[in-house]
Design a protein around this motif. Structure first.
Motif, short mmCIF file in Angstrom:
data_model
loop_
_atom_site.label_atom_id
_atom_site.label_comp_id
_atom_site.label_asym_id
_atom_site.label_seq_id
_atom_site.Cartn_x
_atom_site.Cartn_y
_atom_site.Cartn_z
N TRP A 1 28.45 126.67 -22.88
CA TRP A 1 29.28 126.14 -23.84
C TRP A 1 29.77 124.90 -23.30
O TRP A 1 30.12 124.59 -22.27
N MET A 2 30.23 124.01 -24.19
CA MET A 2 30.62 122.80 -24.13
C MET A 2 31.68 122.25 -25.23
O MET A 2 31.40 122.89 -26.26
N ASN A 3 32.70 121.54 -24.90
CA ASN A 3 33.60 121.14 -25.72
C ASN A 3 33.34 119.63 -25.69
O ASN A 3 32.48 119.09 -25.07
N ALA A 4 34.09 118.97 -26.40
CA ALA A 4 34.17 117.52 -26.46
C ALA A 4 34.57 116.75 -25.05
O ALA A 4 33.55 115.98 -24.65
N GLU A 5 35.39 117.39 -24.51
CA GLU A 5 35.81 116.84 -23.03
C GLU A 5 34.66 117.20 -22.08
O GLU A 5 34.22 116.08 -21.32
N SER A 6 34.11 118.26 -21.98
CA SER A 6 32.99 118.61 -21.10
C SER A 6 31.55 117.61 -21.36
O SER A 6 30.83 117.08 -20.56
N LEU A 7 31.39 117.67 -22.51
CA LEU A 7 30.19 116.86 -23.21
C LEU A 7 30.56 115.37 -22.74
O LEU A 7 29.45 114.36 -22.15
N ARG A 8 31.76 114.66 -22.77
CA ARG A 8 31.98 113.37 -22.45
C ARG A 8 31.94 113.05 -21.23
O ARG A 8 31.19 112.21 -20.76
N ALA A 9 32.26 114.32 -20.17
CA ALA A 9 32.18 114.20 -18.84
C ALA A 9 30.73 114.24 -18.29
O ALA A 9 30.40 113.44 -17.37
N THR A 10 29.98 114.84 -19.33
CA THR A 10 28.49 115.02 -18.86
C THR A 10 27.94 113.57 -19.01
O THR A 10 27.03 113.28 -18.05
N LEU A 11 28.34 113.03 -20.19
CA LEU A 11 27.64 111.82 -20.55
C LEU A 11 28.09 110.74 -19.61
O LEU A 11 27.11 109.77 -19.11
N GLU A 12 29.46 110.69 -19.14
CA GLU A 12 29.82 109.77 -18.37
C GLU A 12 29.29 109.74 -16.90
O GLU A 12 29.17 108.96 -16.13
N THR A 13 29.09 110.96 -16.51
CA THR A 13 28.85 111.33 -14.77
C THR A 13 27.32 111.55 -14.78
O THR A 13 26.67 111.35 -13.56
N GLY A 14 26.58 112.14 -15.46
CA GLY A 14 25.38 112.24 -15.36
C GLY A 14 25.21 113.68 -14.53
O GLY A 14 24.25 114.41 -14.52
N TRP A 15 26.33 114.21 -14.50
CA TRP A 15 26.23 115.90 -13.89
C TRP A 15 26.67 116.64 -15.25
O TRP A 15 27.69 116.46 -15.84
#
Length: 126
Positions: free
Chosen positions: A38-52
């Motif tokens: 599961w992702m929330n907005a914060e985890s999706l944002r972190a994924t998009l910003e870091t690539g991890w």
């Protein structure tokens, strides 16, 4: 070609009433389905910003970067939303096993065998 900022991409996703969206991780190159989390907005944002790959742990109520403690990281190569925007597909480069049980995927060893009638509906009609 311009790339949308992470906030614009996050805003385009349809989260459920808990603020979550299912995210399926798929191995780059092979298409092998590795896991669903599961992702929330914060985890999706972190994924998009870091690539991890960063997910939301429902049981712990916190973000978790996949492989942070095990070393079995997921380098994200692409993120796709489905036609409704309510499911994500992450194309990843998986290091080590994806499943917490130590298997390559979370879909190992639990095949639900379909009864013959379900496999071929025309056979069942005869």
């Amino acid at each position: 070609m311009s790339i949308s900022p992470p906030d614009d991409l996050v805003a385009s996703v349809t989260f459920d009433d808990r603020g979550l969206v299912p995210a399926i991780a798929q191995q780059e190159g092979t298409g092998e389905v590795l896991m669903m989390a599961w992702m929330n907005a914060e985890s999706l944002r972190a994924t998009l910003e870091t690539g991890w790959a960063t997910y939301w742990s429902r049981s712990r109520g916190e973000l978790w970067r996949k492989g942070e403690t095990s070393g079995h990281l997921q380098r994200v190569r692409a993120v796709h939303a489905d036609c409704d925007g309510d499911t994500l597909l992450l194309t990843v480069d998986q290091t080590g096993p994806a499943c917490h049980t130590g298997t390559r995927t979370c879909f190992t060893g639990r095949e639900l065998v379909m009864p013959p009638a379900a496999v071929d509906p025309e056979e069942a009609a005869r």
